[in-house]
Scaffold this motif. Structure first.
Motif, PDB file in Angstrom:
ATOM      1  N   ALA B 268      34.735  39.770  36.440  1.00 42.87           N
ATOM      2  CA  ALA B 268      36.098  39.639  35.904  1.00 42.87           C
ATOM      3  C   ALA B 268      37.050  40.616  36.603  1.00 42.87           C
ATOM      4  CB  ALA B 268      36.090  39.884  34.389  1.00 42.87           C
ATOM      5  N   TRP B 271      37.924  39.319  39.948  1.00 42.03           N
ATOM      6  CA  TRP B 271      38.847  38.197  39.777  1.00 42.03           C
ATOM      7  C   TRP B 271      40.272  38.700  39.545  1.00 42.03           C
ATOM      8  CZ3 TRP B 271      38.400  33.105  40.551  1.00 42.03           C
ATOM      9  CH2 TRP B 271      39.446  32.291  40.072  1.00 42.03           C
ATOM     10  N   ARG B 272      40.407  39.735  38.731  1.00 42.35           N
ATOM     11  CA  ARG B 272      41.748  40.254  38.418  1.00 42.35           C
ATOM     12  C   ARG B 272      42.370  40.973  39.605  1.00 42.35           C
ATOM     13  NH1 ARG B 272      38.891  42.061  33.231  1.00 42.35           N
ATOM     14  NH2 ARG B 272      39.211  40.217  31.933  1.00 42.35           N
ATOM     15  N   VAL B 286      34.198  30.840  36.567  1.00 41.71           N
ATOM     16  CA  VAL B 286      34.325  32.178  35.987  1.00 41.71           C
ATOM     17  C   VAL B 286      34.499  32.069  34.474  1.00 41.71           C
ATOM     18  CG1 VAL B 286      35.858  34.193  35.821  1.00 41.71           C
ATOM     19  CG2 VAL B 286      35.213  33.309  38.066  1.00 41.71           C
TER      20      VAL B 286
END
Lengths: 362, 411
Positions: B268, B271-272, B286
């Protein structure tokens, strides 16, 4: 952190409801009702709502309700799912009750709690909680006109809770100007109907943002607690399948002794154990007004809906030929599970909601 | 008339916890700290005294580091000591001792064994390892071939063990060996405590596909084990080993895991932080994994709450299965997400890590190391068998290996 276990009283409640349902509404009887054209079981509803007092579990005590809450209602829904019981508990005792609690409507909540009436939110069953959509009903004064498609638990409801561009209205369902058109539904045990309103007279429950908040509360409660119903559906499918493969012999062995089947059922059991934690979390968050409720609700639908579908599909497949018959009740569960996976928004919709809520943008 | 003696009092371990509540344990910790300044005492002395005061593992019996209290109070005790800046026993470093050796010794050891082994085990003075698996006995552990032959007051052990974590640092090993090859395989086993410093024990690193060597091979050649280090009766080894394995699989930590606490948090975060990597398909993948990881977290939390309330459920057998699947899928997706960066690896040298450091290394390492998660400590296939047989009550596969003498089995 939410209490994810079942309390002693919740276990007792489960036992009482399960016993009553197995006596009054075994799956064969549900199937027979479906064959009759209208599965709704008024006697069963009377027992559940009026005699056992379960319709008012989430209604405040000052309005004659149980003063218990959503956790207990979730336990009832688990059992109703396990029995694919054709009663409007989700629509009336959960969704409409949450709407009416949000606008604090004493009179209707009192009737609902007593089992004297049922209510339904006039929104398509597939509506996901989230930003309000344009209402399909308009109000001219207190007279409502428009149509709403695919509404659950409305066919036998006494009161319709109708969102309009001009606030939220209550409309007695037997008023002239209200048309209810039953649909032939994929799920035989949860009837849907199209509503048509032609200058149907009602009264306003809330206006402006309060109206939108009430509708959102109803949809959120529905989505959060549908997960418990889905858990019950999945549990029945697993239990019934395990029982079947233990006693079905092929190749001179119970088919349940073949590893190919055992591993599939073990995986299903794991999924269901997870669905239980997820559904409990959603019910617990809803019960306490936890700020995590939107995440817990979206998670519940993103996770539990597919688990119920998987369980029902495995149930049909692992029963072999008998599982594909009309006679065996497995199909009632398959249809309930797949329709439920669309109810209150698909898993994909809820994953999109989570993307926003937990900061995983696309 | 014959006086009938009253029944013996139940052992503290069998009794529901006495009314010791969180306030009372906090008070006990405070009293202890008043007499034992963590800043003044050597960590080892402090930990020994903490054990002797019954504040090590409070659910253990009085006299063995506990108060016979509810297990739910342990986090309260640990938090109180941590708040006072007291040294802990580095529980991650001695996981096999705490998680597997201790419950086995507690359940099957003699009083003398419990007194001898549990204290230095808990303080971390003596490290434990597990000598179970063999090259010819992985999933089929009961087929193992390491022989223990009686000789006077000793047993003489010869064989090869494999996949032994931290054997190179351990003082003691939980050893399962065959004492009677003429019996069916489950019946001819006996459980021993093996001194890894004894003559005839050779520990060699076992290099794994990540390049490093977390594990060892242990060669046992004529190793003498005194009979007083036998755990349980001769021939009861399988029953004793089951205690060890149950505890291996119920590896639920003390505290609640936060959201995104595991590998999903690493994914995560990437991804951010790296929007340039995002595609529609990866986004969906995801989110699907995030949902499953959060469901697994809540399931572990539910199990933790049940254990704390003294109502353990069978969900423990599922936890490892789930985390193995998730770790593999998450690390696989992460490697694809980082794209070209995923073509590189950090370090292939043979290193000897004590702890698995998933988060501190590269996606390539995570992907490769996670492959072990569905093999170590019971393969996912065996775990599914266990769930099917013991939880769902499905009939066993027909077997040809349980009633014949071990020596006659094909291998």
């Amino acid at each position: 952190m939410t209490d994810l276990r079942y309390g002693e009283l919740e276990q007792e409640l489960r036992g009482t409801v399960r016993e009553m349902l197995s006596a009054q509404s075994p799956p064969e009887q549900v199937l027979a009702r479906c064959e009759g054209g209208d599965p709704y079981d008024p006697k069963l509803w009377r027992t559940l709502a009026a005699e056992m007092g379960l319709a008012g579990l989430a209604v405040p005590e000052r309005y004659g309700g149980g003063g218990a809450g959503w956790r207990e209602a979730a336990v009832v829904l688990e059992e109703l799912g396990r029995a694919v019981a054709p009663v409007p508990y989700l629509g009336s005792a959960v969704v409409a009750t949450a709407v009416l609690r949000a606008v604090d409507d004493r009179a209707l909540l009192t009737d609902l709690a007593a089992g004297a009436a049922t209510a339904a939110l006039a929104a398509p069953f597939a509506t996901a909680p989230g930003p309000p959509t344009d209402p399909t009903v308009r109000a001219a004064g207190d007279n409502l006109t428009g149509t709403v498609r695919g509404v659950a638990d409305a066919l036998h409801a006494d009161v319709l809770l109708v969102p309009t561009g001009d606030g939220l209205f209550a409309v007695p369902a037997d008023t002239p100007g209200v048309g209810r058109h039953p649909l032939v539904t994929l799920d035989l045990t949860r009837p849907l109907c199209d509503l048509s309103l032609a200058a149907a007279p009602g009264w306003r429950l809330a206006a402006g943002p309060e109206s939108a908040r009430a509708v959102a509360a109803g949809l959120t409660a529905g989505a959060a607690l549908l997960a418990s119903e889905q858990l019950g559906v999945a549990e029945w499918c697993l239990d019934t399948t395990v029982e079947y493969v233990r006693t079905r012999y092929q190749f001179a062995r119970p088919v349940g002794s073949f590893q190919a089947l055992k591993h599939r059922l073990a995986d299903l059991w794991v999924e269901i154990a997870q669905a239980r934690a997820v559904a409990r979390h959603a019910a617990g968050c809803l019960a306490t007004g936890d700020p995590d409720t939107p995440v817990a609700t979206a998670l519940a639908q993103a996770f539990c809906a597919p688990v119920a579908v998987h369980a029902a599909e495995e149930c049909v497949q692992l029963h072999g030929g008998i599982g594909f018959t009309w006679e065996h009740p497995a199909h009632l569960y398959l249809k309930r599970a797949k329709s439920g996976a669309i109810g209150f928004g698909t898993a994909d919709r809820h994953r999109a909601t989570l993307a926003t809520l937990v900061d995983l943008p696309g | 008339m014959v006086a009938i003696p009253p029944p013996p009092p139940p052992r503290p371990a069998d009794r529901p916890g006495p009314p010791i509540d969180p306030a009372r344990v906090r008070q006990l910790v405070e009293q202890f700290l008043a007499g034992h300044d963590p800043a003044a005492l050597a960590p080892r002395e402090f930990l020994r005294a903490r054990f002797d005061a019954g504040l090590a593992w409070v659910h253990y019996p009085v006299g063995l580091g506990g108060l016979a209290a509810s297990r739910a109070l342990q986090p309260v005790v640990d938090a109180s000591f941590a708040a006072a800046g007291a040294p802990d026993n580095e529980p991650r470093r001695i996981g096999i001792g705490l998680g597997m050796a201790a419950p086995t010794i507690r359940a099957h050891g003699t009083d003398e064994q419990r007194r001898r082994f549990l204290r230095p085990l808990w303080t971390g003075e003596e490290i434990w390892c597990q000598l179970f698996s063999e090259p010819g006995a992985g999933s089929d552990l009961a087929a193992l071939a390491t022989r223990a032959v009686p000789d006077g007051d000793d047993w003489v052990v010869t064989g090869q063990k494999v996949w032994t974590s931290i054997a190179h640092q351990a003082r003691w090993g939980l050893l399962l060996a065959r004492t009677d090859p003429d019996l069916p395989k489950h019946q001819g086993l006996t459980y021993f405590i093996c001194d890894l410093t004894a003559p005839g024990v050779e520990v060699r690193p076992l290099r794994q596909l990540t390049g490093e060597a977390e594990f060892n091979e242990v060669f046992l050649t004529g190793v003498r084990i005194p009979d007083r280090h036998r755990l349980g009766a001769v021939g009861q080894g399988w029953q004793v080993a089951r205690t060890t394995l149950m505890n291996e699989r119920v590896a639920i930590g003390g505290g609640a895991q936060p959201r995104e606490g595991g590998l999903i948090g690493v994914l995560a975060q990437t991804w951010r932080e790296r929007p340039e990597l995002r595609t529609t398909g990866l986004h969906d993948a995801v989110l699907r994994l995030w949902v499953r990881a959060e469901a697994a977290r809540l399931t572990a939390e539910r199990l933790r709450q049940q254990l704390a309330a003294g109502e353990p459920g069978p969900e423990g057998s599922a936890a490892k299965l789930t985390f193995a699947q998730l770790n593999q899928e998450i690390s696989s997706l992460e490697l694809e997400l980082v794209g070209a960066d995923g073509l590189q690896y950090d370090d292939w040298r043979l290193r000897r890590p004590v702890l698995v450091d998933f988060a501190g290394r590269t996606p390539g390492y995570r992907y490769l190391r996670a492959k072990g998660n569905s093999i170590e400590g019971g393969t996912s296939e065996i775990l599914r068998n266990i769930i099917a047989d013991r939880v769902l009550g499905l009939p066993s596969e027909p077997r040809v290996d349980t009633d014949r003498p071990w020596k006659d089995l094909p291998r």
